[in-house]
Design a protein around this motif. Structure first.
Motif, PDB file in Angstrom:
ATOM      1  N   ILE A 136       1.116  -1.517   0.375  1.00 12.62           N
ATOM      2  CA  ILE A 136      -0.168   0.069  -0.686  1.00 12.62           C
ATOM      3  C   ILE A 136       1.326   1.441  -0.077  1.00 12.62           C
ATOM      4  CG2 ILE A 136      -1.620   1.310   0.976  1.00 12.62           C
ATOM      5  CD1 ILE A 136      -2.501  -1.140   2.328  1.00 12.62           C
ATOM      6  N   ASP A 137       0.861   1.843  -1.087  1.00  9.68           N
ATOM      7  CA  ASP A 137       2.163   2.826  -1.562  1.00  9.68           C
ATOM      8  C   ASP A 137       1.643   3.759  -2.933  1.00  9.68           C
ATOM      9  OD1 ASP A 137       4.753   4.253  -1.278  1.00  9.68           O
ATOM     10  OD2 ASP A 137       5.586   2.648  -0.636  1.00  9.68           O
ATOM     11  N   ILE A 138       1.603   5.539  -2.385  1.00 12.38           N
ATOM     12  CA  ILE A 138       2.091   5.903  -3.381  1.00 12.38           C
ATOM     13  C   ILE A 138       2.515   5.253  -4.715  1.00 12.38           C
ATOM     14  CG2 ILE A 138       2.518   8.087  -4.898  1.00 12.38           C
ATOM     15  CD1 ILE A 138       1.821   9.181  -1.920  1.00 12.38           C
ATOM     16  N   VAL A 139       1.345   5.495  -6.459  1.00 13.89           N
ATOM     17  CA  VAL A 139       2.186   5.629  -7.436  1.00 13.89           C
ATOM     18  C   VAL A 139       1.693   6.679  -8.344  1.00 13.89           C
ATOM     19  CG1 VAL A 139       0.872   3.993  -9.179  1.00 13.89           C
ATOM     20  CG2 VAL A 139       0.930   2.865  -7.481  1.00 13.89           C
ATOM     21  N   LEU A 140       2.636   7.171  -8.243  1.00 15.44           N
ATOM     22  CA  LEU A 140       3.244   8.858  -8.470  1.00 15.44           C
ATOM     23  C   LEU A 140       1.909   7.903 -10.346  1.00 15.44           C
ATOM     24  CD1 LEU A 140       6.455  10.091  -8.602  1.00 15.44           C
ATOM     25  CD2 LEU A 140       4.294  10.713  -7.427  1.00 15.44           C
ATOM     26  N   GLY A 141       1.327   9.999 -10.280  1.00 20.00           N
ATOM     27  CA  GLY A 141       0.533   9.273 -11.555  1.00 20.00           C
ATOM     28  C   GLY A 141      -0.999   8.999 -11.940  1.00 20.00           C
ATOM     29  N   SER A 142      -1.126   8.183 -10.537  1.00 15.46           N
ATOM     30  CA  SER A 142      -2.408   7.726 -11.085  1.00 15.46           C
ATOM     31  C   SER A 142      -3.709   7.898 -10.293  1.00 15.46           C
ATOM     32  CB  SER A 142      -2.095   6.365  -9.849  1.00 15.46           C
ATOM     33  OG  SER A 142      -1.874   6.929  -9.140  1.00 15.46           O
ATOM     34  N   VAL A 143      -3.088   9.579 -10.276  1.00 16.28           N
ATOM     35  CA  VAL A 143      -4.537  10.241  -9.432  1.00 16.28           C
ATOM     36  C   VAL A 143      -4.123  11.646 -10.234  1.00 16.28           C
ATOM     37  CG1 VAL A 143      -4.757   9.038  -7.910  1.00 16.28           C
ATOM     38  CG2 VAL A 143      -3.641  11.203  -7.822  1.00 16.28           C
ATOM     39  N   SER A 144      -5.357  12.442 -10.459  1.00 15.57           N
ATOM     40  CA  SER A 144      -5.198  13.871 -11.228  1.00 15.57           C
ATOM     41  C   SER A 144      -5.543  14.995  -9.784  1.00 15.57           C
ATOM     42  CB  SER A 144      -6.274  14.345 -12.668  1.00 15.57           C
ATOM     43  OG  SER A 144      -6.957  13.840 -11.469  1.00 15.57           O
ATOM     44  N   GLY A 145      -5.436  16.653  -9.462  1.00 17.45           N
ATOM     45  CA  GLY A 145      -6.197  17.493  -9.302  1.00 17.45           C
ATOM     46  C   GLY A 145      -4.679  17.095  -8.025  1.00 17.45           C
ATOM     47  N   PRO A 146      -5.570  17.694  -7.125  1.00 14.40           N
ATOM     48  CA  PRO A 146      -5.129  17.602  -5.603  1.00 14.40           C
ATOM     49  C   PRO A 146      -4.512  16.803  -5.458  1.00 14.40           C
ATOM     50  CG  PRO A 146      -7.096  18.651  -5.843  1.00 14.40           C
ATOM     51  CD  PRO A 146      -7.286  18.084  -6.990  1.00 14.40           C
ATOM     52  N   MET A 147      -4.562  15.255  -5.681  1.00 16.68           N
ATOM     53  CA  MET A 147      -4.306  14.228  -5.218  1.00 16.68           C
ATOM     54  C   MET A 147      -2.914  14.070  -6.157  1.00 16.68           C
ATOM     55  SD  MET A 147      -5.837  12.288  -2.955  1.00 16.68           S
ATOM     56  CE  MET A 147      -6.967  13.589  -1.458  1.00 16.68           C
ATOM     57  N   LEU A 148      -3.084  14.528  -7.015  1.00 20.50           N
ATOM     58  CA  LEU A 148      -1.810  14.474  -7.593  1.00 20.50           C
ATOM     59  C   LEU A 148      -0.432  15.202  -6.638  1.00 20.50           C
ATOM     60  CD1 LEU A 148       0.872  13.701 -10.324  1.00 20.50           C
ATOM     61  CD2 LEU A 148      -0.616  15.287 -11.530  1.00 20.50           C
ATOM     62  N   GLU A 149      -1.126  16.518  -6.851  1.00 24.06           N
ATOM     63  CA  GLU A 149      -0.199  17.558  -6.093  1.00 24.06           C
ATOM     64  C   GLU A 149       0.321  17.303  -4.366  1.00 24.06           C
ATOM     65  OE1 GLU A 149      -2.501  21.023  -5.905  1.00 24.06           O
ATOM     66  OE2 GLU A 149      -2.512  21.267  -7.750  1.00 24.06           O
ATOM     67  N   THR A 150      -0.804  15.687  -3.875  1.00 20.78           N
ATOM     68  CA  THR A 150      -0.486  15.542  -2.585  1.00 20.78           C
ATOM     69  C   THR A 150       0.725  14.555  -2.841  1.00 20.78           C
ATOM     70  OG1 THR A 150      -2.514  16.192  -1.997  1.00 20.78           O
ATOM     71  CG2 THR A 150      -1.380  14.221  -0.293  1.00 20.78           C
ATOM     72  N   GLN A 151       0.459  13.410  -4.094  1.00 17.93           N
ATOM     73  CA  GLN A 151       0.790  12.651  -4.232  1.00 17.93           C
ATOM     74  C   GLN A 151       3.021  13.567  -4.739  1.00 17.93           C
ATOM     75  OE1 GLN A 151      -0.204  10.557  -7.883  1.00 17.93           O
ATOM     76  NE2 GLN A 151      -0.708   9.435  -6.439  1.00 17.93           N
ATOM     77  N   HIS A 152       3.473  14.557  -5.259  1.00 13.67           N
ATOM     78  CA  HIS A 152       4.303  15.394  -5.698  1.00 13.67           C
ATOM     79  C   HIS A 152       4.929  15.761  -4.370  1.00 13.67           C
ATOM     80  CE1 HIS A 152       5.162  14.128  -9.959  1.00 13.67           C
ATOM     81  NE2 HIS A 152       3.548  14.482  -9.338  1.00 13.67           N
ATOM     82  N   GLN A 166       8.575   8.582  -4.170  1.00 17.06           N
ATOM     83  CA  GLN A 166       7.897   8.240  -4.223  1.00 17.06           C
ATOM     84  C   GLN A 166       7.899   7.293  -5.678  1.00 17.06           C
ATOM     85  OE1 GLN A 166       5.420   7.808  -2.446  1.00 17.06           O
ATOM     86  NE2 GLN A 166       5.544   8.778  -1.177  1.00 17.06           N
ATOM     87  N   ARG A 167       6.857   6.492  -6.253  1.00 16.89           N
ATOM     88  CA  ARG A 167       7.093   5.974  -7.699  1.00 16.89           C
ATOM     89  C   ARG A 167       6.065   6.057  -8.668  1.00 16.89           C
ATOM     90  NH1 ARG A 167       9.985   3.363  -3.718  1.00 16.89           N
ATOM     91  NH2 ARG A 167      12.531   3.280  -3.360  1.00 16.89           N
ATOM     92  N   ASP A 168       6.026   6.238  -9.960  1.00 19.65           N
ATOM     93  CA  ASP A 168       5.195   5.600 -10.653  1.00 19.65           C
ATOM     94  C   ASP A 168       5.035   3.978 -11.144  1.00 19.65           C
ATOM     95  OD1 ASP A 168       7.241   4.628 -12.301  1.00 19.65           O
ATOM     96  OD2 ASP A 168       7.555   6.888 -13.346  1.00 19.65           O
ATOM     97  N   GLU A 169       3.636   3.887 -11.561  1.00 19.13           N
ATOM     98  CA  GLU A 169       3.595   2.686 -11.998  1.00 19.13           C
ATOM     99  C   GLU A 169       5.204   1.543 -12.505  1.00 19.13           C
ATOM    100  OE1 GLU A 169       0.774  -0.247 -13.840  1.00 19.13           O
ATOM    101  OE2 GLU A 169      -0.150   0.828 -13.929  1.00 19.13           O
ATOM    102  N   LYS A 170       5.552   2.696 -13.601  1.00 26.88           N
ATOM    103  CA  LYS A 170       5.984   1.571 -14.398  1.00 26.88           C
ATOM    104  C   LYS A 170       8.427   1.235 -12.997  1.00 26.88           C
ATOM    105  CE  LYS A 170       9.998   2.664 -18.073  1.00 26.88           C
ATOM    106  NZ  LYS A 170      11.322   2.910 -17.471  1.00 26.88           N
TER     107      LYS A 170
END
Length: 200
Positions: A136-152, A166-170
């Protein structure tokens, strides 16, 4: 010391995080409690709050995650909140708690994540026997808007306080393959985080 100062420093060997450079220890190292007990307690409290907040949505929205499980080991189990919640919802599952906050994957480099997950793989049954590792972790780019900002923002936090990111799916896919897993599935995206099943 500011972040700009840290970027200008020359380091021999492994580069410490800015947090480690300032405090003389990485977060959750045993020496941290001696060097700065208040900071150590704050970090442990933050992880506990994270667990308290995070398990409810997983139990409500990812019920299939627990289908067929007889046992589960929470490797970053803290005070056992997550395990207790799972056992309340699924009394047939035997939960073991390992209080190893150091195993939170986004605290670590890709190479260290591969080592950690390879050890986890050794401990689970084969895929055809229901074995899996749940991440259970962040997958960068899997969301948009405020949640994407939260990820970054969380990615920046990892840069400052850990040697991880943090990491993206790749990125996750490459780590899982290098750790010897046969596949994975993103089960559900919950806010800024995702629930991932990783199969031996």
């Amino acid at each position: 010391m500011g972040l700009a100062d840290w970027f200008r420093k020359d380091f021999d060997g492994a580069v410490p995080s800015p947090f480690e450079d300032v405090h003389g220890a990485a977060i959750f190292e045993e020496s941290m409690v001696l060097l700065d007990p208040e900071m150590d307690q704050l970090l442990h409290d933050a992880l506990a709050a994270h667990d308290h907040m995070g398990i409810g949505p997983v139990l409500r929205q990812c019920r299939e995650l627990f289908d067929g499980l007889e046992s589960l080991t929470d490797c970053g189990g803290g005070d056992g909140t997550t395990a207790r919640s799972i056992v309340e919802a699924y009394p047939h599952i035997t939960c073991t708690v390992l209080d190893l906050p150091k195993l939170v994957l986004h605290f670590w480099s890709d190479e260290d994540c591969v080592k950690i997950l390879a050890q986890c793989k050794k401990a689970v049954p084969p895929r055809d026997a229901g074995g899996k590792v749940i991440v259970i972790d962040i997958v960068l780019g899997s969301v948009s808007g405020p949640m994407l900002e939260t990820q970054h923002l969380m990615d920046m936090v990892m840069l400052v306080v850990t040697r991880g990111r943090q990491r993206d799916e790749k990125d996750w896919s490459e780590i899982f393959v290098k750790a010897g897993f046969s596949g994975y599935k993103i089960v559900k995206k919950l806010g800024a985080r995702a629930v991932i099943e990783v199969y031996p």
